[in-house]
Design a protein around this motif. Structure first.
Motif, PDB file in Angstrom:
ATOM      1  N   ASP A   1       0.819  -1.207   0.000  1.00  0.00           N
ATOM      2  CA  ASP A   1       0.000   0.000   0.000  1.00  0.00           C
ATOM      3  C   ASP A   1       0.856   1.262   0.000  1.00  0.00           C
ATOM      4  O   ASP A   1       0.518   2.250  -0.653  1.00  0.00           O
ATOM      5  N   ARG A   2       1.957   1.239   0.736  1.00  0.00           N
ATOM      6  CA  ARG A   2       2.829   2.425   0.744  1.00  0.00           C
ATOM      7  C   ARG A   2       3.480   2.623  -0.609  1.00  0.00           C
ATOM      8  O   ARG A   2       3.629   3.758  -1.080  1.00  0.00           O
ATOM      9  N   ARG A   3       3.866   1.536  -1.254  1.00  0.00           N
ATOM     10  CA  ARG A   3       4.444   1.662  -2.595  1.00  0.00           C
ATOM     11  C   ARG A   3       3.415   2.226  -3.575  1.00  0.00           C
ATOM     12  O   ARG A   3       3.752   3.067  -4.422  1.00  0.00           O
ATOM     13  N   ARG A   4       2.176   1.764  -3.432  1.00  0.00           N
ATOM     14  CA  ARG A   4       1.127   2.261  -4.328  1.00  0.00           C
ATOM     15  C   ARG A   4       0.822   3.734  -4.062  1.00  0.00           C
ATOM     16  O   ARG A   4       0.622   4.512  -5.005  1.00  0.00           O
ATOM     17  N   SER A   5       0.768   4.118  -2.798  1.00  0.00           N
ATOM     18  CA  SER A   5       0.493   5.524  -2.490  1.00  0.00           C
ATOM     19  C   SER A   5       1.630   6.417  -2.971  1.00  0.00           C
ATOM     20  O   SER A   5       1.395   7.518  -3.499  1.00  0.00           O
ATOM     21  N   LEU A   6       2.868   5.958  -2.802  1.00  0.00           N
ATOM     22  CA  LEU A   6       4.014   6.732  -3.270  1.00  0.00           C
ATOM     23  C   LEU A   6       3.978   6.886  -4.782  1.00  0.00           C
ATOM     24  O   LEU A   6       4.186   7.985  -5.318  1.00  0.00           O
ATOM     25  N   ALA A   7       3.711   5.789  -5.481  1.00  0.00           N
ATOM     26  CA  ALA A   7       3.638   5.846  -6.943  1.00  0.00           C
ATOM     27  C   ALA A   7       2.521   6.775  -7.398  1.00  0.00           C
ATOM     28  O   ALA A   7       2.693   7.566  -8.338  1.00  0.00           O
ATOM     29  N   THR A   8       1.365   6.700  -6.725  1.00  0.00           N
ATOM     30  CA  THR A   8       0.243   7.556  -7.092  1.00  0.00           C
ATOM     31  C   THR A   8       0.586   9.020  -6.886  1.00  0.00           C
ATOM     32  O   THR A   8       0.314   9.869  -7.747  1.00  0.00           O
ATOM     33  N   GLY A   9       1.191   9.339  -5.737  1.00  0.00           N
ATOM     34  CA  GLY A   9       1.564  10.719  -5.468  1.00  0.00           C
ATOM     35  C   GLY A   9       2.549  11.255  -6.485  1.00  0.00           C
ATOM     36  O   GLY A   9       2.393  12.379  -6.995  1.00  0.00           O
ATOM     37  N   VAL A  10       3.565  10.479  -6.801  1.00  0.00           N
ATOM     38  CA  VAL A  10       4.568  10.913  -7.776  1.00  0.00           C
ATOM     39  C   VAL A  10       3.928  11.111  -9.143  1.00  0.00           C
ATOM     40  O   VAL A  10       4.231  12.081  -9.862  1.00  0.00           O
TER      41      VAL A  10
ATOM     42  N   ALA B   1       3.941  11.919 -22.010  1.00  0.00           N
ATOM     43  CA  ALA B   1       4.265  11.574 -20.617  1.00  0.00           C
ATOM     44  C   ALA B   1       3.065  11.836 -19.706  1.00  0.00           C
ATOM     45  O   ALA B   1       2.824  11.090 -18.743  1.00  0.00           O
ATOM     46  N   LEU B   2       2.293  12.881 -20.009  1.00  0.00           N
ATOM     47  CA  LEU B   2       1.083  13.177 -19.232  1.00  0.00           C
ATOM     48  C   LEU B   2       0.075  12.044 -19.351  1.00  0.00           C
ATOM     49  O   LEU B   2      -0.531  11.636 -18.350  1.00  0.00           O
ATOM     50  N   ILE B   3      -0.104  11.508 -20.540  1.00  0.00           N
ATOM     51  CA  ILE B   3      -1.022  10.380 -20.737  1.00  0.00           C
ATOM     52  C   ILE B   3      -0.576   9.192 -19.902  1.00  0.00           C
ATOM     53  O   ILE B   3      -1.395   8.529 -19.243  1.00  0.00           O
ATOM     54  N   ILE B   4       0.723   8.908 -19.923  1.00  0.00           N
ATOM     55  CA  ILE B   4       1.253   7.786 -19.146  1.00  0.00           C
ATOM     56  C   ILE B   4       0.985   8.004 -17.655  1.00  0.00           C
ATOM     57  O   ILE B   4       0.568   7.083 -16.940  1.00  0.00           O
ATOM     58  N   ALA B   5       1.205   9.233 -17.186  1.00  0.00           N
ATOM     59  CA  ALA B   5       0.961   9.532 -15.779  1.00  0.00           C
ATOM     60  C   ALA B   5      -0.519   9.413 -15.432  1.00  0.00           C
ATOM     61  O   ALA B   5      -0.883   8.888 -14.372  1.00  0.00           O
TER      62      ALA B   5
ATOM     63  N   GLY C   1      -1.424   5.866 -15.344  1.00  0.00           N
ATOM     64  CA  GLY C   1      -0.738   5.263 -14.204  1.00  0.00           C
ATOM     65  C   GLY C   1      -1.473   5.486 -12.904  1.00  0.00           C
ATOM     66  O   GLY C   1      -1.584   4.571 -12.074  1.00  0.00           O
ATOM     67  N   THR C   2      -2.001   6.698 -12.684  1.00  0.00           N
ATOM     68  CA  THR C   2      -2.738   6.956 -11.442  1.00  0.00           C
ATOM     69  C   THR C   2      -3.931   6.028 -11.313  1.00  0.00           C
ATOM     70  O   THR C   2      -4.213   5.496 -10.232  1.00  0.00           O
ATOM     71  N   ALA C   3      -4.640   5.812 -12.418  1.00  0.00           N
ATOM     72  CA  ALA C   3      -5.826   4.952 -12.375  1.00  0.00           C
ATOM     73  C   ALA C   3      -5.445   3.496 -12.128  1.00  0.00           C
ATOM     74  O   ALA C   3      -6.077   2.806 -11.316  1.00  0.00           O
ATOM     75  N   LEU C   4      -4.418   3.027 -12.811  1.00  0.00           N
ATOM     76  CA  LEU C   4      -4.034   1.621 -12.691  1.00  0.00           C
ATOM     77  C   LEU C   4      -3.434   1.306 -11.322  1.00  0.00           C
ATOM     78  O   LEU C   4      -3.654   0.223 -10.771  1.00  0.00           O
ATOM     79  N   VAL C   5      -2.684   2.258 -10.757  1.00  0.00           N
ATOM     80  CA  VAL C   5      -2.087   2.028  -9.440  1.00  0.00           C
ATOM     81  C   VAL C   5      -3.138   2.095  -8.345  1.00  0.00           C
ATOM     82  O   VAL C   5      -3.105   1.317  -7.381  1.00  0.00           O
TER      83      VAL C   5
ATOM     84  N   ARG D   1     -10.277   8.172 -16.669  1.00  0.00           N
ATOM     85  CA  ARG D   1      -8.887   8.483 -17.030  1.00  0.00           C
ATOM     86  C   ARG D   1      -8.584   8.060 -18.466  1.00  0.00           C
ATOM     87  O   ARG D   1      -7.847   8.734 -19.195  1.00  0.00           O
ATOM     88  N   LEU D   2      -9.147   6.926 -18.883  1.00  0.00           N
ATOM     89  CA  LEU D   2      -8.943   6.460 -20.250  1.00  0.00           C
ATOM     90  C   LEU D   2      -9.570   7.430 -21.251  1.00  0.00           C
ATOM     91  O   LEU D   2      -8.968   7.749 -22.288  1.00  0.00           O
ATOM     92  N   MET D   3     -10.788   7.906 -20.950  1.00  0.00           N
ATOM     93  CA  MET D   3     -11.445   8.867 -21.834  1.00  0.00           C
ATOM     94  C   MET D   3     -10.642  10.165 -21.928  1.00  0.00           C
ATOM     95  O   MET D   3     -10.433  10.710 -23.015  1.00  0.00           O
ATOM     96  N   GLU D   4     -10.190  10.653 -20.783  1.00  0.00           N
ATOM     97  CA  GLU D   4      -9.393  11.882 -20.765  1.00  0.00           C
ATOM     98  C   GLU D   4      -8.126  11.715 -21.592  1.00  0.00           C
ATOM     99  O   GLU D   4      -7.775  12.584 -22.406  1.00  0.00           O
TER     100      GLU D   4
END
Length: 232
Positions: free
Chosen positions: A4-13, A57-61, A64-68, A88-91
């Motif tokens: 969970d901490r890894r996921r929260s860190l990844a989401t925040g970044v 890179a914005l699309i990837i981010a 990424g937020t949705a998948l994480v 997120r996919l539509m955006e």
């Protein structure tokens, strides 16, 4: 560091990365968006290409937020977790269409296509619509309302902040509708004012999840029903 901490860190970044890519990307598009004679000129396309790379890179981010977040949110709100992925996919799809439209304008410029001004203007207009419908409308539903509701119900972040997301998101979407109906332009004080709460909400998520992570009690409580079902 647990999962969970890894996921929260990844989401925040990833949320912070959306700021680092979207704002410079929009600024780098200046030559093609602000110059009606861009196609007739033979300079200035480098910044547009750099802007396109930042938006990729914005699309990837964004994705990424949705998948994480999805595995975490589905513990308590599976339907909202899926809805957030779809939003997120539509955006991201709308952003990608906008990128392709401006890259096509660059191609017209580099190839020196005669009489391509009207086509280029149409492609720039297409980018404007994708920006309005993506960051100007869908973001309010996805990052604001849906994610705010999911985080409020799960308690993964302070609920007061989650309420901000639930309020800020609809304001962005309503502003997008107002722009669509011609009430004011997308670059206007009213649009900036109604978008500001969403900016604060997303910046909070980036900083809070990077530094603090999910609230521990809520994250552990989210695991409990899964363990209970596994042992039943």
């Amino acid at each position: 560091m647990d999962d969970d901490r890894r996921r929260s860190l990844a989401t925040g970044v990833l949320f912070l990365l959306t700021f680092a890519t979207s704002i410079p990307g929009a600024l780098l598009y200046g030559p093609v968006l602000g110059d009606p004679d861009f196609v007739a000129r033979h300079a200035g396309s480098g910044s547009v290409l750099a802007g396109a790379l930042l938006e990729i890179a914005l699309i990837i981010a964004n994705l990424g937020t949705a998948l994480v977040l999805y595995p975490v949110l589905r513990r308590t709100t599976p339907s909202l977790a899926l809805a957030y992925v779809v939003a997120r996919l539509m955006e991201s799809t709308l952003i990608a269409v906008g990128i392709l439209s401006l890259l096509t304008v660059v191609t017209l410029q580099q190839d020196g296509v005669a009489g391509a001004g009207p086509v280029a203007a149409a492609l720039v207009a297409l980018h404007g619509w994708t920006f309005l419908l993506g960051p100007g409308f869908v973001v309010g539903l996805g990052n604001g309302l849906i994610l705010g509701c999911a985080l409020y119900r799960s308690g993964l972040v302070p609920r007061g902040w989650a309420v901000l997301g639930m309020v800020a998101g609809p304001l962005v979407s309503l502003s997008g509708v107002a722009v669509l109906l011609g009430a004011y332009s997308q670059v206007s004080p009213w649009s900036a004012l109604l978008t500001l709460p969403e900016v604060v909400w997303e910046l909070f998520l980036g900083i809070y999840l990077t530094v603090h992570g999910f609230r521990r009690t809520a994250a552990r409580a989210g695991h409990a029903p899964l363990r209970a079902r596994a042992t039943s």
